[in-house]
Design a protein around this motif. Structure first.
Motif, mmCIF file in Angstrom:
data_model
loop_
_atom_site.group_PDB
_atom_site.id
_atom_site.type_symbol
_atom_site.label_atom_id
_atom_site.label_comp_id
_atom_site.label_asym_id
_atom_site.label_seq_id
_atom_site.Cartn_x
_atom_site.Cartn_y
_atom_site.Cartn_z
ATOM 1 N N VAL A 156 -9.330 8.438 -2.487
ATOM 2 C CA VAL A 156 -8.594 8.147 -3.714
ATOM 3 C C VAL A 156 -9.526 8.490 -4.863
ATOM 4 O O VAL A 156 -10.622 7.930 -4.963
ATOM 5 C CB VAL A 156 -8.154 6.672 -3.793
ATOM 6 C CG1 VAL A 156 -7.592 6.351 -5.167
ATOM 7 C CG2 VAL A 156 -7.132 6.349 -2.709
ATOM 8 N N PHE A 178 -13.364 1.215 1.263
ATOM 9 C CA PHE A 178 -13.888 2.371 0.538
ATOM 10 C C PHE A 178 -15.367 2.190 0.230
ATOM 11 O O PHE A 178 -15.832 1.071 0.039
ATOM 12 C CB PHE A 178 -13.160 2.553 -0.815
ATOM 13 C CG PHE A 178 -11.788 3.107 -0.696
ATOM 14 C CD1 PHE A 178 -11.565 4.471 -0.759
ATOM 15 C CD2 PHE A 178 -10.702 2.263 -0.518
ATOM 16 C CE1 PHE A 178 -10.288 4.983 -0.641
ATOM 17 C CE2 PHE A 178 -9.423 2.763 -0.402
ATOM 18 C CZ PHE A 178 -9.215 4.133 -0.463
ATOM 19 N N LEU A 231 -5.654 -0.175 -4.842
ATOM 20 C CA LEU A 231 -5.581 1.289 -4.788
ATOM 21 C C LEU A 231 -5.259 1.872 -6.161
ATOM 22 O O LEU A 231 -5.860 2.870 -6.574
ATOM 23 C CB LEU A 231 -4.537 1.735 -3.765
ATOM 24 C CG LEU A 231 -4.876 1.455 -2.304
ATOM 25 C CD1 LEU A 231 -3.667 1.730 -1.407
ATOM 26 C CD2 LEU A 231 -6.079 2.264 -1.851
ATOM 27 N N CYS A 242 0.461 4.231 -2.677
ATOM 28 C CA CYS A 242 0.158 5.594 -2.226
ATOM 29 C C CYS A 242 1.153 6.602 -2.785
ATOM 30 O O CYS A 242 0.772 7.728 -3.119
ATOM 31 C CB CYS A 242 0.120 5.659 -0.702
ATOM 32 S SG CYS A 242 -1.358 4.888 -0.015
ATOM 33 N N ALA A 286 -12.555 6.803 1.679
ATOM 34 C CA ALA A 286 -12.103 5.678 2.490
ATOM 35 C C ALA A 286 -13.034 5.467 3.676
ATOM 36 O O ALA A 286 -13.700 6.392 4.145
ATOM 37 C CB ALA A 286 -10.681 5.924 2.983
ATOM 38 N N PRO A 338 0.807 -1.227 0.000
ATOM 39 C CA PRO A 338 0.000 0.000 0.000
ATOM 40 C C PRO A 338 0.837 1.273 0.000
ATOM 41 O O PRO A 338 0.475 2.245 -0.653
ATOM 42 C CB PRO A 338 -0.831 -0.130 1.279
ATOM 43 C CG PRO A 338 -0.955 -1.604 1.489
ATOM 44 C CD PRO A 338 0.369 -2.170 1.039
ATOM 45 N N ILE A 380 -5.206 7.464 4.672
ATOM 46 C CA ILE A 380 -5.958 7.708 3.441
ATOM 47 C C ILE A 380 -7.372 8.192 3.765
ATOM 48 O O ILE A 380 -8.095 7.571 4.520
ATOM 49 C CB ILE A 380 -6.013 6.428 2.582
ATOM 50 C CG1 ILE A 380 -4.603 6.021 2.169
ATOM 51 C CG2 ILE A 380 -6.903 6.638 1.361
ATOM 52 C CD1 ILE A 380 -4.521 4.652 1.533
ATOM 53 N N PHE A 396 -2.239 0.344 5.393
ATOM 54 C CA PHE A 396 -3.286 1.212 4.852
ATOM 55 C C PHE A 396 -3.661 2.290 5.866
ATOM 56 O O PHE A 396 -3.720 3.476 5.542
ATOM 57 C CB PHE A 396 -4.510 0.354 4.495
ATOM 58 C CG PHE A 396 -5.722 1.113 4.043
ATOM 59 C CD1 PHE A 396 -5.815 1.595 2.750
ATOM 60 C CD2 PHE A 396 -6.787 1.319 4.910
ATOM 61 C CE1 PHE A 396 -6.953 2.277 2.318
ATOM 62 C CE2 PHE A 396 -7.924 1.995 4.491
ATOM 63 C CZ PHE A 396 -7.995 2.479 3.196
ATOM 64 N N LEU A 443 0.034 7.273 -6.269
ATOM 65 C CA LEU A 443 -1.189 8.085 -6.250
ATOM 66 C C LEU A 443 -0.904 9.519 -5.812
ATOM 67 O O LEU A 443 -1.506 10.467 -6.336
ATOM 68 C CB LEU A 443 -2.230 7.440 -5.345
ATOM 69 C CG LEU A 443 -2.664 6.038 -5.756
ATOM 70 C CD1 LEU A 443 -3.656 5.469 -4.751
ATOM 71 C CD2 LEU A 443 -3.234 6.020 -7.154
ATOM 72 N N GLU A 445 -1.104 5.022 6.333
ATOM 73 C CA GLU A 445 -1.046 5.989 5.230
ATOM 74 C C GLU A 445 -2.054 7.128 5.399
ATOM 75 O O GLU A 445 -2.030 8.090 4.630
ATOM 76 C CB GLU A 445 -1.255 5.291 3.889
ATOM 77 C CG GLU A 445 -0.094 4.409 3.472
ATOM 78 C CD GLU A 445 1.163 5.192 3.152
ATOM 79 O OE1 GLU A 445 1.082 6.374 2.745
ATOM 80 O OE2 GLU A 445 2.254 4.611 3.306
ATOM 81 N N LEU A 486 -4.621 11.315 -4.418
ATOM 82 C CA LEU A 486 -4.704 10.805 -3.050
ATOM 83 C C LEU A 486 -4.841 11.958 -2.073
ATOM 84 O O LEU A 486 -4.070 12.927 -2.134
ATOM 85 C CB LEU A 486 -3.451 9.988 -2.708
ATOM 86 C CG LEU A 486 -3.333 9.450 -1.288
ATOM 87 C CD1 LEU A 486 -4.412 8.403 -1.025
ATOM 88 C CD2 LEU A 486 -1.955 8.862 -1.050
#
Length: 174
Positions: free
Chosen positions: A56, A91, A136, A9, A61, A5, A53, A48, A12, A51, A18
């Protein structure tokens, strides 16, 4: 295809698709989710959460949100919604359905699957990534692929193992 991941990322981030939560509550989130799912989460899921998030492309998320003033702002049922199907949500699809990471025991690199709200998330409907990182990258391409009218199976160019996921077929095979 095992793509960490963190590597996905970075790609992204470089593409500008992201968005991350401003504050890092990942340690608290990891502990909380471990308690909710009743075990140790897969390493990819932990990565994940680290990160941070938030989004995306156009996909939001699903993760617990901590607020220092009021505690958990997210109802626990959001995290546990897919547990009967042995998955944890990652997500929203924008229409009430969820993408979730496989929690089936024995999967060293868990796949990601689509869970439909119309059958109350009973089972994975189709594979959306052979690993969380690959998913992702595919998620970031999803809407563009639809707009361009890409042929069925375009996902194989990014994730050549998506059609080998164990719990459900890839979308074009479903």
């Amino acid at each position: 295809m095992k793509i960490p991941p963190s590597e996905a990322c970075q790609v992204l981030d470089d593409r500008g698709v992201l968005k991350r939560h401003r504050q890092d509550h990942s340690a608290r989130i990891i502990e909380h989710v471990n308690d909710l799912i009743g075990g140790v989460m897969p390493a990819d899921l932990e990565e994940f959460y680290k990160e941070r998030i938030y989004q995306v492309a156009d996909f939001l998320a699903v993760s617990p949100i901590w607020n220092d003033h009021v505690g958990w702002r997210t109802d626990d049922s959001l995290v546990t919604r897919l547990l009967r199907a042995q998955a944890v949500p990652l997500f929203w699809d924008g229409c009430g359905s969820l993408y979730g990471l496989d929690l089936t025991v024995g999967e060293s690199t868990p796949g990601v699957y689509f869970f439909d709200h119309e059958d109350e998330f009973a089972r994975p409907r189709w594979a959306t990534g052979s690993s969380l990182g690959a998913f992702l990258l595919l998620l970031a391409e999803h809407d563009q692929a639809l707009d361009e009218g890409r042929a069925a199976g375009w996902e194989l160019s990014i994730d050549p193992d998506i059609d080998k996921c164990s719990r459900a077929p890839a979308l074009w095979l479903a």
